[in-house]
Design an enzyme around this catalytic site. Structure first.
Site, PDB file in Angstrom:
ATOM      1  CG  ASP A  38       6.319  -3.969   9.599  1.00  0.00           C
ATOM      2  OD1 ASP A  38       7.121  -4.360   8.730  1.00  0.00           O
ATOM      3  OD2 ASP A  38       5.874  -2.806   9.642  1.00  0.00           O
ATOM      4  NE  ARG A  57      -2.562  -0.234   3.576  1.00  0.00           N
ATOM      5  CZ  ARG A  57      -3.377   0.128   4.538  1.00  0.00           C
ATOM      6  NH1 ARG A  57      -4.677   0.092   4.352  1.00  0.00           N
ATOM      7  NH2 ARG A  57      -2.922   0.529   5.695  1.00  0.00           N
ATOM      8  CG  ASP A 116       2.604  -3.577   8.705  1.00  0.00           C
ATOM      9  OD1 ASP A 116       2.824  -4.733   8.291  1.00  0.00           O
ATOM     10  OD2 ASP A 116       2.692  -2.570   7.967  1.00  0.00           O
ATOM     11  CB  THR A 153      -2.064   7.030  -2.971  1.00  0.00           C
ATOM     12  OG1 THR A 153      -1.419   5.754  -3.056  1.00  0.00           O
ATOM     13  CG2 THR A 153      -1.235   8.055  -3.718  1.00  0.00           C
TER      14      THR A 153
HETATM   15  C1  PRP Z   1      -1.096  -5.196   4.139  1.00  0.00           C
HETATM   16  C2  PRP Z   1      -1.893  -6.484   4.144  1.00  0.00           C
HETATM   17  C3  PRP Z   1      -2.712  -6.363   2.885  1.00  0.00           C
HETATM   18  C4  PRP Z   1      -2.981  -4.887   2.794  1.00  0.00           C
HETATM   19  C5  PRP Z   1      -4.393  -4.645   3.280  1.00  0.00           C
HETATM   20  O1  PRP Z   1      -0.019  -5.276   3.292  1.00  0.00           O
HETATM   21  O2  PRP Z   1      -1.105  -7.624   4.194  1.00  0.00           O
HETATM   22  O3  PRP Z   1      -2.044  -6.810   1.725  1.00  0.00           O
HETATM   23  O4  PRP Z   1      -2.057  -4.239   3.683  1.00  0.00           O
HETATM   24  O5  PRP Z   1      -4.734  -3.327   3.101  1.00  0.00           O
HETATM   25  P1  PRP Z   1      -5.844  -2.875   2.061  1.00  0.00           P
HETATM   26  O6  PRP Z   1      -7.020  -3.787   2.247  1.00  0.00           O
HETATM   27  O7  PRP Z   1      -6.142  -1.453   2.497  1.00  0.00           O
HETATM   28  O8  PRP Z   1      -5.271  -2.950   0.682  1.00  0.00           O
HETATM   29  P2  PRP Z   1       1.065  -4.081   3.196  1.00  0.00           P
HETATM   30  O9  PRP Z   1       0.692  -3.153   2.098  1.00  0.00           O
HETATM   31  O10 PRP Z   1       1.289  -3.505   4.545  1.00  0.00           O
HETATM   32  O11 PRP Z   1       2.343  -4.841   2.678  1.00  0.00           O
HETATM   33  P3  PRP Z   1       3.208  -5.992   3.399  1.00  0.00           P
HETATM   34  O12 PRP Z   1       2.370  -7.239   3.432  1.00  0.00           O
HETATM   35  O13 PRP Z   1       4.379  -6.129   2.489  1.00  0.00           O
HETATM   36  O14 PRP Z   1       3.581  -5.535   4.791  1.00  0.00           O
HETATM   37  N1  URA Z   2      -2.444  -3.737   6.665  1.00  0.00           N
HETATM   38  C1  URA Z   2      -2.074  -4.261   7.857  1.00  0.00           C
HETATM   39  O1  URA Z   2      -1.085  -5.020   7.940  1.00  0.00           O
HETATM   40  N2  URA Z   2      -2.811  -3.940   8.941  1.00  0.00           N
HETATM   41  C2  URA Z   2      -3.877  -3.149   8.867  1.00  0.00           C
HETATM   42  O2  URA Z   2      -4.523  -2.894   9.907  1.00  0.00           O
HETATM   43  C3  URA Z   2      -4.249  -2.612   7.629  1.00  0.00           C
HETATM   44  C4  URA Z   2      -3.512  -2.939   6.535  1.00  0.00           C
END
Ligand code: PRP
Ligand code: URA
Length: 210
Positions: free
Chosen positions: A204, A105, A201, A109
């Site tokens: 993380d 994400r 997160d 944005t």
């Molecule tokens: C997190 C999660 C989803 C997304 C959800 O990933 O694992 O993929 O956010 O958010 P959304 O429904 O608003 O799209 P992130 O973008 O943090 O990436 P990561 O898994 O690499 O930490």
């Molecule tokens: N992605 C995450 O990992 N946690 C949240 O709460 C939202 C998006």
């Protein structure tokens, strides 16, 4: 909630989700609980698998056995956090092929950006299960599912550990044909589009990167 949204309603799940939520839970326990819940989600999501009968012999008598038949299956984790669910789903579906879609994400944005995609060659002939622990705004899941549809996939399911109502609604609007299996439906999103109360997160916490 419409009938294509399946929420696990069980005391054991509530117990495990509470451990995930706790900021004092470390990465090892976090990973292990994500895996455990993924097994249960996969079990729920495969209730409709087709069976074929065959004859077998127990040490006592001949009887009818059953084996999974029908279309082949695939699992698609949305990178990174979706990786944490793959081993759990594989416990239920060991023969499934695994594709990967990388999305993050954008912090400004809040929109998903795709940075990687590698899918099984015959993806259009498989029933695909997309896995991502968090369904927040729904942007990442909607885009990943849209991508799989572009590749010809027709039968898709999404498995998430925690969802916000906003994400569920977006997914239902954009992909009403997709069944959604979640362990917990939370209250909503905060101003940074994090799920509240959520678990922070997921990537993380799984990989210890913060
Ligand atoms: C997190 C999660 C989803 C997304 C959800 O990933 O694992 O993929 O956010 O958010 P959304 O429904 O608003 O799209 P992130 O973008 O943090 O990436 P990561 O898994 O690499 O930490
Ligand atoms: N992605 C995450 O990992 N946690 C949240 O709460 C939202 C998006």
């Amino acid at each position: 909630m419409q009938e294509n949204v399946h929420v696990l309603d069980h005391p054991v799940i509530k117990h495990k989700i509470s451990i995930l939520r706790d900021s004092n839970t470390g990465a090892t326990e976090f990973r292990s609980i994500i895996k455990e819940i993924s097994i249960i989600l996969a079990y729920e999501a495969t209730k409709d698998l087709e069976l074929e009968e065959y004859e077998l012999e127990t040490p006592i008598a001949k009887t009818t056995g059953y084996r999974i038949s029908g279309k082949k299956l695939g699992i698609v984790p949305i990178l990174r956090a979706g990786l944490g669910m793959v081993d759990g789903v594989l416990e239920v579906l060991p023969a499934a092929k695994i594709g990967h879609i990388g999305m993050y994400r954008d912090e400004e944005t809040l929109l998903p950006v795709e940075y990687y995609s590698k899918l099984p060659k015959d993806v259009e002939n498989r029933d695909m299960i997309v896995v991502d622990p968090m369904l927040a705004t729904g942007g990442s899941a909607c885009d990943a599912i849209g991508r799989l549809k572009e590749k010809g996939c027709k039968d898709l399911k999404l498995l998430s550990i925690i969802a916000a109502p906003e994400g569920v609604e977006k997914l239902q609007k954009e992909h009403p044909d997709v069944d959604i299996y979640i362990a917990q439906l939370d209250k909503g999103l905060n101003e940074d589009s994090y799920i509240v109360p959520g678990l922070g997160d997921a990537g993380d916490r799984l990989f210890g990167t913060k």
